[in-house]
Design a protein around this motif. Sequence first.
Motif, PDB file in Angstrom:
ATOM      1  N   SER A 100       0.826  -1.207   0.000  1.00 45.86           N
ATOM      2  CA  SER A 100       0.000   0.000   0.000  1.00 45.86           C
ATOM      3  C   SER A 100       0.861   1.259   0.000  1.00 45.86           C
ATOM      4  CB  SER A 100      -0.934   0.006   1.216  1.00 45.86           C
ATOM      5  OG  SER A 100      -0.200   0.015   2.428  1.00 45.86           O
ATOM      6  N   GLY A 101       2.036   1.179   0.609  1.00 47.99           N
ATOM      7  CA  GLY A 101       2.909   2.344   0.684  1.00 47.99           C
ATOM      8  C   GLY A 101       3.662   2.633  -0.611  1.00 47.99           C
ATOM      9  N   HIS A 142       6.348 -10.547  -0.971  1.00 45.57           N
ATOM     10  CA  HIS A 142       5.768 -11.248  -2.107  1.00 45.57           C
ATOM     11  C   HIS A 142       4.728 -10.390  -2.812  1.00 45.57           C
ATOM     12  CE1 HIS A 142       3.921 -15.177  -3.845  1.00 45.57           C
ATOM     13  NE2 HIS A 142       4.899 -14.726  -4.606  1.00 45.57           N
ATOM     14  N   LEU A 143       3.946  -9.620  -2.070  1.00 47.85           N
ATOM     15  CA  LEU A 143       2.949  -8.748  -2.667  1.00 47.85           C
ATOM     16  C   LEU A 143       3.609  -7.679  -3.543  1.00 47.85           C
ATOM     17  CD1 LEU A 143       0.450  -8.209   0.305  1.00 47.85           C
ATOM     18  CD2 LEU A 143       0.050  -9.537  -1.778  1.00 47.85           C
ATOM     19  N   ILE A 144       4.688  -7.092  -3.049  1.00 44.40           N
ATOM     20  CA  ILE A 144       5.395  -6.072  -3.827  1.00 44.40           C
ATOM     21  C   ILE A 144       6.017  -6.700  -5.071  1.00 44.40           C
ATOM     22  CG2 ILE A 144       7.340  -4.453  -3.820  1.00 44.40           C
ATOM     23  CD1 ILE A 144       6.788  -4.054  -0.793  1.00 44.40           C
ATOM     24  N   TYR A 145       6.612  -7.881  -4.906  1.00 45.42           N
ATOM     25  CA  TYR A 145       7.182  -8.600  -6.058  1.00 45.42           C
ATOM     26  C   TYR A 145       6.107  -8.842  -7.125  1.00 45.42           C
ATOM     27  CZ  TYR A 145       8.268 -12.754  -8.798  1.00 45.42           C
ATOM     28  OH  TYR A 145       8.419 -13.627  -9.844  1.00 45.42           O
ATOM     29  N   LYS A 146       4.963  -9.364  -6.711  1.00 46.79           N
ATOM     30  CA  LYS A 146       3.909  -9.696  -7.676  1.00 46.79           C
ATOM     31  C   LYS A 146       3.363  -8.445  -8.362  1.00 46.79           C
ATOM     32  CE  LYS A 146       1.291 -12.189  -4.928  1.00 46.79           C
ATOM     33  NZ  LYS A 146       0.152 -13.066  -4.509  1.00 46.79           N
ATOM     34  N   ARG A 147       3.288  -7.344  -7.625  1.00 48.12           N
ATOM     35  CA  ARG A 147       2.776  -6.115  -8.227  1.00 48.12           C
ATOM     36  C   ARG A 147       3.739  -5.591  -9.292  1.00 48.12           C
ATOM     37  NH1 ARG A 147      -1.075  -4.067 -10.527  1.00 48.12           N
ATOM     38  NH2 ARG A 147      -1.681  -1.921 -10.096  1.00 48.12           N
ATOM     39  N   ILE A 148       5.019  -5.655  -9.007  1.00 45.65           N
ATOM     40  CA  ILE A 148       6.010  -5.209  -9.990  1.00 45.65           C
ATOM     41  C   ILE A 148       5.923  -6.055 -11.255  1.00 45.65           C
ATOM     42  CG2 ILE A 148       8.487  -5.011 -10.491  1.00 45.65           C
ATOM     43  CD1 ILE A 148       8.893  -4.383  -7.498  1.00 45.65           C
ATOM     44  N   ARG A 149       5.832  -7.381 -11.082  1.00 46.27           N
ATOM     45  CA  ARG A 149       5.770  -8.252 -12.261  1.00 46.27           C
ATOM     46  C   ARG A 149       4.468  -8.052 -13.047  1.00 46.27           C
ATOM     47  NH1 ARG A 149       9.789  -8.500 -14.312  1.00 46.27           N
ATOM     48  NH2 ARG A 149       8.691  -9.787 -15.829  1.00 46.27           N
ATOM     49  N   ALA A 150       3.370  -7.810 -12.342  1.00 43.08           N
ATOM     50  CA  ALA A 150       2.090  -7.598 -13.020  1.00 43.08           C
ATOM     51  C   ALA A 150       2.125  -6.312 -13.838  1.00 43.08           C
ATOM     52  CB  ALA A 150       0.955  -7.550 -11.995  1.00 43.08           C
ATOM     53  N   LEU A 151       2.673  -5.254 -13.276  1.00 40.70           N
ATOM     54  CA  LEU A 151       2.770  -3.988 -13.994  1.00 40.70           C
ATOM     55  C   LEU A 151       3.728  -4.098 -15.176  1.00 40.70           C
ATOM     56  CD1 LEU A 151       2.843  -1.525 -10.966  1.00 40.70           C
ATOM     57  CD2 LEU A 151       1.080  -1.611 -12.739  1.00 40.70           C
ATOM     58  N   ALA A 152       4.808  -4.840 -14.999  1.00 41.21           N
ATOM     59  CA  ALA A 152       5.769  -5.032 -16.091  1.00 41.21           C
ATOM     60  C   ALA A 152       5.111  -5.750 -17.269  1.00 41.21           C
ATOM     61  CB  ALA A 152       6.973  -5.819 -15.595  1.00 41.21           C
ATOM     62  N   ALA A 153       4.301  -6.752 -16.972  1.00 40.56           N
ATOM     63  CA  ALA A 153       3.606  -7.484 -18.035  1.00 40.56           C
ATOM     64  C   ALA A 153       2.536  -6.612 -18.690  1.00 40.56           C
ATOM     65  CB  ALA A 153       2.982  -8.752 -17.465  1.00 40.56           C
ATOM     66  N   GLN A 154       1.799  -5.878 -17.877  1.00 42.22           N
ATOM     67  CA  GLN A 154       0.718  -5.039 -18.386  1.00 42.22           C
ATOM     68  C   GLN A 154       1.247  -3.923 -19.283  1.00 42.22           C
ATOM     69  OE1 GLN A 154      -1.558  -3.168 -15.278  1.00 42.22           O
ATOM     70  NE2 GLN A 154      -2.624  -1.820 -16.681  1.00 42.22           N
ATOM     71  N   LYS A 155       2.340  -3.278 -18.862  1.00 42.90           N
ATOM     72  CA  LYS A 155       2.891  -2.140 -19.597  1.00 42.90           C
ATOM     73  C   LYS A 155       3.998  -2.540 -20.573  1.00 42.90           C
ATOM     74  CE  LYS A 155       0.314   0.791 -17.335  1.00 42.90           C
ATOM     75  NZ  LYS A 155      -0.756   1.570 -18.012  1.00 42.90           N
ATOM     76  N   GLU A 156       4.343  -3.820 -20.573  1.00 33.76           N
ATOM     77  CA  GLU A 156       5.380  -4.349 -21.466  1.00 33.76           C
ATOM     78  C   GLU A 156       6.692  -3.584 -21.317  1.00 33.76           C
ATOM     79  OE1 GLU A 156       3.625  -4.232 -25.363  1.00 33.76           O
ATOM     80  OE2 GLU A 156       2.550  -6.116 -25.041  1.00 33.76           O
ATOM     81  N   LYS A 157       7.164  -3.528 -20.086  1.00 37.00           N
ATOM     82  CA  LYS A 157       8.414  -2.841 -19.780  1.00 37.00           C
ATOM     83  C   LYS A 157       9.382  -3.781 -19.069  1.00 37.00           C
ATOM     84  CE  LYS A 157       6.245   1.716 -19.230  1.00 37.00           C
ATOM     85  NZ  LYS A 157       6.765   2.360 -20.455  1.00 37.00           N
ATOM     86  N   GLN A 158      10.671  -3.565 -19.320  1.00 42.88           N
ATOM     87  CA  GLN A 158      11.700  -4.291 -18.594  1.00 42.88           C
ATOM     88  C   GLN A 158      11.815  -3.735 -17.177  1.00 42.88           C
ATOM     89  OE1 GLN A 158      15.299  -3.832 -21.036  1.00 42.88           O
ATOM     90  NE2 GLN A 158      15.236  -6.035 -21.378  1.00 42.88           N
ATOM     91  N   VAL A 159      12.260  -4.577 -16.267  1.00 41.26           N
ATOM     92  CA  VAL A 159      12.510  -4.139 -14.892  1.00 41.26           C
ATOM     93  C   VAL A 159      13.985  -4.351 -14.595  1.00 41.26           C
ATOM     94  CG1 VAL A 159      11.978  -4.461 -12.458  1.00 41.26           C
ATOM     95  CG2 VAL A 159      10.167  -4.736 -14.170  1.00 41.26           C
ATOM     96  N   ILE A 176      11.119   8.575  -8.577  1.00 40.01           N
ATOM     97  CA  ILE A 176       9.725   8.577  -8.121  1.00 40.01           C
ATOM     98  C   ILE A 176       9.702   7.961  -6.728  1.00 40.01           C
ATOM     99  CG2 ILE A 176       7.387   7.742  -8.545  1.00 40.01           C
ATOM    100  CD1 ILE A 176       8.047   7.665 -11.502  1.00 40.01           C
ATOM    101  N   ALA A 177       9.480   8.788  -5.736  1.00 37.65           N
ATOM    102  CA  ALA A 177       9.573   8.341  -4.346  1.00 37.65           C
ATOM    103  C   ALA A 177       8.234   7.847  -3.827  1.00 37.65           C
ATOM    104  CB  ALA A 177      10.081   9.471  -3.463  1.00 37.65           C
ATOM    105  N   PRO A 178       8.227   6.731  -3.086  1.00 35.88           N
ATOM    106  CA  PRO A 178       6.991   6.294  -2.416  1.00 35.88           C
ATOM    107  C   PRO A 178       6.504   7.359  -1.448  1.00 35.88           C
ATOM    108  CG  PRO A 178       8.633   4.547  -2.407  1.00 35.88           C
ATOM    109  CD  PRO A 178       9.335   5.789  -2.877  1.00 35.88           C
ATOM    110  N   ALA A 179       5.201   7.447  -1.261  1.00 36.75           N
ATOM    111  CA  ALA A 179       4.625   8.446  -0.363  1.00 36.75           C
ATOM    112  C   ALA A 179       5.058   8.192   1.068  1.00 36.75           C
ATOM    113  CB  ALA A 179       3.105   8.422  -0.469  1.00 36.75           C
ATOM    114  N   ARG A 180       5.297   9.274   1.800  1.00 37.55           N
ATOM    115  CA  ARG A 180       5.645   9.182   3.217  1.00 37.55           C
ATOM    116  C   ARG A 180       4.572   9.879   4.043  1.00 37.55           C
ATOM    117  NH1 ARG A 180       9.465   5.446   4.612  1.00 37.55           N
ATOM    118  NH2 ARG A 180      11.138   5.441   3.064  1.00 37.55           N
ATOM    119  N   PRO A 181       4.266   9.336   5.249  1.00 38.59           N
ATOM    120  CA  PRO A 181       3.264   9.997   6.089  1.00 38.59           C
ATOM    121  C   PRO A 181       3.778  11.319   6.619  1.00 38.59           C
ATOM    122  CG  PRO A 181       4.334   8.237   7.299  1.00 38.59           C
ATOM    123  CD  PRO A 181       4.826   8.136   5.881  1.00 38.59           C
ATOM    124  N   ARG A 182       2.875  12.217   6.952  1.00 35.66           N
ATOM    125  CA  ARG A 182       3.286  13.483   7.523  1.00 35.66           C
ATOM    126  C   ARG A 182       4.015  13.262   8.838  1.00 35.66           C
ATOM    127  NH1 ARG A 182      -2.081  17.298   6.643  1.00 35.66           N
ATOM    128  NH2 ARG A 182      -2.028  17.293   4.349  1.00 35.66           N
TER     129      ARG A 182
END
Length: 281
Positions: free
Chosen positions: A42-43, A75-92, A240-246
């Motif tokens: 989520s972060g 594992h969730l972060i790993y899967k999200r990266i791979r899903a976006l890579a496949a969807q956008k057809e980009k190398q990681v 592109i930095a992940p969001a940080r809480p105040r």
Amino acid sequence: MAGLLNSLLPRRWRRDRTTIPVVRLSGAIGGGSRFNTGLTLSGVESALKKAFATRKSPAVAIAINSPGGSPVQSHLIYKRIRALAAQKEKQVIVAVEDVAASGGYLIALAGDEIIVDDSSIVGSIGVVSAGFGFPKLLERIGVERRVYTSGANKGMLDPFRPEKDDDIGRLRAIQEEVYGLFVDLVKERRGELLVDDPDLFSGAFWAGRRALKLGLVDRVGDLRSVLIERFGEDVRLRSIAPARPRLMRRFGFGGEAPAARVLEGVVDLIEERLLWSRFGL
């Protein structure tokens, strides 16, 4: 005429200039606390989506500096990266900074190429559960602990009670299951590059060049040099930095934080410091 005008523009405005978004994932992996934000899906979700949405970018770079943490969030972060890579057809392209160990290395497996420094620490493929036991402390200070459960195993591994063999066995069975998933993912992603070494899946970790020889990574170098080599001198890295809480929310200000919450935050900071210290950092 268009080509001539393009050549007269400052480099940062040229249309033919390749832009590579870079997302930096740094810190222990997990929920964290109001004193310390850990890496969670989520972060980092918004930063990942923004990076992969970059138009005309042939690749996304992920800079990792993590001693590990939650296997689920890893594992969730790993899967999200791979899903976006496949969807956008980009190398990681993954670049390891100080350390990518345990869950940090699991996230690094999302890369089509993994780059390390000579001194980067890589590996620690395994699962660990750690805590403290105080079964005699309350008796010494004259405090009686009362725990009421509606399930026979609900209070298992209570730190104020003696350990039970059945509880330890159940925990180790869970660890072996999670460990098996980790090992399978390493084999799936690294394939024939892996060297047959008895320590490979032992939880051991190595510096960059040894990790390269073992097949855990692809090359020794630095991210900028690799991107210039691949996309030319005009390549531009866009962080592109992940969001940080105040700050106030992060430290529990804006109201009186109960002492228990402050103590929880201190314990979280100590636990993260111990994660980093395992690797001499």
